[in-house]
Design an enzyme around this catalytic site. Sequence first.
Site, short mmCIF file in Angstrom:
data_model
loop_
_atom_site.label_atom_id
_atom_site.label_comp_id
_atom_site.label_asym_id
_atom_site.label_seq_id
_atom_site.Cartn_x
_atom_site.Cartn_y
_atom_site.Cartn_z
N SER A 148 0.83 -1.20 0.00
CA SER A 148 0.00 0.00 0.00
C SER A 148 0.87 1.26 0.00
O SER A 148 1.68 1.46 -0.91
CB SER A 148 -0.96 -0.04 1.20
OG SER A 148 -2.02 0.86 1.01
N ASP A 278 -9.47 -6.24 -4.36
CA ASP A 278 -9.02 -5.05 -3.61
C ASP A 278 -10.01 -3.90 -3.83
O ASP A 278 -10.23 -3.47 -4.95
CB ASP A 278 -7.63 -4.65 -4.10
CG ASP A 278 -6.97 -3.60 -3.21
OD1 ASP A 278 -7.68 -2.91 -2.46
OD2 ASP A 278 -5.74 -3.48 -3.26
N HIS A 306 -7.53 -5.95 -0.15
CA HIS A 306 -6.35 -5.08 -0.03
C HIS A 306 -5.37 -5.59 1.03
O HIS A 306 -4.17 -5.42 0.88
CB HIS A 306 -6.80 -3.66 0.31
CG HIS A 306 -5.68 -2.66 0.35
ND1 HIS A 306 -4.99 -2.31 -0.79
CD2 HIS A 306 -5.12 -1.96 1.38
CE1 HIS A 306 -4.06 -1.41 -0.47
NE2 HIS A 306 -4.12 -1.20 0.83
#
Length: 337
Positions: A148, A278, A306
């Site tokens: 991320s 995601d 995610h």
Amino acid sequence: MDLDIVNMFLIAVGTLLIPILAFVASFLLWPAALINVYYWYWRRTLGMQVKYASYGNYKFCYITRGRPGPKPSILMLHGFSAHKDMWLTVVKFLPKNLHLVCVDMPGHEGTTRSALDDYTINGQVKRIRQFVESISLNKRPFHLVGTSMGGNVAGVYAAQYPSDICCLSLVCPAGLKYPNDSEFFKILKEVEKSGDKQKIPLIPKTSEEMGEMLRLCSYVRFKIPRQVLQGLVDVRIPHNEFYRKLFLDIVSENSRHSLHDHMDKIKVPTQIIWGKQDQVLDVSGADVLVKSIPGSQVEILENCGHSVVMERPRKTAKLLVDFSSSLKEAENHKKHD
């Protein structure tokens, strides 16, 4: 004699009952403390040690296991508002002979937090380079892993300091121009229209909002008791002001597409791992990276959101190890040819 047996029985029951009651009380009244104990237990179980490193007046907090050896060390960078311990689920499945380092990103957990610090992606890259230098990790090229926000930082780091690393693994990285909008991006657009800048889905203030954030980040629907959700919120609330500043910095014009702007400069072997479902950063970003990074490998995980590290830790660990090993084998073949 019978009285002695009764007394012994009562003592035995009391001995067992006290820790059980203490656990129940902690669960109901101090869930945040219980969460901290949980991380302490797993660090100890997995042989991860908490350490600190300094660069001038700046202090970094990290956990580590093992020493540099013939195989590349692995440096792991976590995502927005997370911390070094999020990697423990993956560490559990990594070989014990690997040298592992998981650092708290700038301003997070035990690493220095300053209102004057630069939390843009470029600012964070500079700090991570300082950390790498402070522990001499770049004496030999290492395997850099980021997820991320940490993936955004890792990608830009690889572009700016290619000689430091031997390979790069990006897990659902931020910082791209995604062909398709994710559910998170749609929510942000609605928030922007409403003018309510206080409501950011990744910065929950209540147990209900915490539950919503977890549903957004995860495809797997974990059944988490309200007390635990409240504990997670209690741990985060004191840091929410910082998270808000950080969020605004990383979505600013200078940072929003940092990885996108640097991806054509990434020359090291690159692995891309993404959860197909995601909802935070759309999986279409994988195609963007593949087209710009020659020879990059892509792994799309079915039935995964995610939070790849939390949802598929065993698979993530295997992919990381297999990727690094395949590069080593390819290098050995070249030497023999």
